[in-house]
Write an enzyme that holds these catalytic residues in place. Structure first.
Site, PDB file in Angstrom:
ATOM      1  CG  ASP A 138      -1.994  -1.063   1.169  1.00 59.60           C
ATOM      2  OD1 ASP A 138      -2.401  -1.435   0.056  1.00 59.60           O
ATOM      3  OD2 ASP A 138      -2.436  -1.522   2.233  1.00 59.60           O
ATOM      4  CG  ASP A 157      -6.393  -1.529  -1.435  1.00 59.16           C
ATOM      5  OD1 ASP A 157      -6.589  -2.757  -1.554  1.00 59.16           O
ATOM      6  OD2 ASP A 157      -5.471  -1.061  -0.732  1.00 59.16           O
TER       7      ASP A 157
END
Length: 186
Positions: A138, A157
């Site tokens: 991330d 995401d």
């Protein structure tokens, strides 16, 4: 008999043809987004490893490397293998729908969800600490660094979120994945 029928042609009733299958659109969306997800993760690992968060857009976002062993909001951190199985099930369900897909909106939405599932699944399979236990890369933190205001996320995401919202919108509009309307005719 009409001259058309004499010539060996048949007259079809006035029914609109079904829209073409949208499987190609789904696959193209998924390929573009998975590619973007993989490329951004390679760049982030190569440039942000061990670095402080980088402020961009006047502090609207921060770029930083976070290795996430769980799902969104760092939930289920000890269940990476379960998240991998869920991603595989999602991909399987989308492939199962593919032959009946006739809605462009659903094709884009499902393509985004598929791309997100595959993007994060690839991290879980190929990244440390090992297969089906790998940590997802991330790298975007909005409004503040270190997930102070919102969880750190990635392209995959974002694709899952946008694809899911599009699918909900299609359902609210009464459009089914196979091109039919789910609203009653009035």
């Amino acid at each position: 008999m009409s001259s058309e029928q004499d010539a060996g042609t048949t007259v079809e009733p006035d029914t609109p043809p079904l829209p073409p299958r949208r499987g190609l659109l789904l696959v193209l969306v998924a390929l573009v987004v998975v590619t973007a997800d993989i490329i951004t993760k390679i760049i982030v690992v190569a440039t942000l490893e061990g670095e402080r968060p980088v402020r961009v857009l006047g502090g609207l976002a921060y770029l930083q490397l976070v290795r996430n062993p769980g799902a969104a909001f760092s939930m289920a951190t000890g269940m990476t293998w379960v998240l991998s199985l869920i991603a595989l099930a999602v991909a399987g369900a989308i492939v199962w729908i593919l032959p009946r897909l006739r809605s462009a909106g659903w094709a884009v939405g499902l393509g985004l969800v598929l791309a997100g599932a595959l993007g994060n699944l690839s991290d879980r399979i190929f990244r440390a600490p090992g297969p089906l236990r790998g940590h997802v890369i991330d790298f975007v933190s909005v409004f503040a660094p270190n997930a102070e205001k919102f969880p750190v996320f990635n392209v995959a995401d974002s694709a899952i979120t946008i694809g899911g919202a599009l699918i909900v919108l299609m359902a609210l509009l009464g459009r089914d994945y196979d091109g039919r309307s789910t609203r009653a005719a009035t």
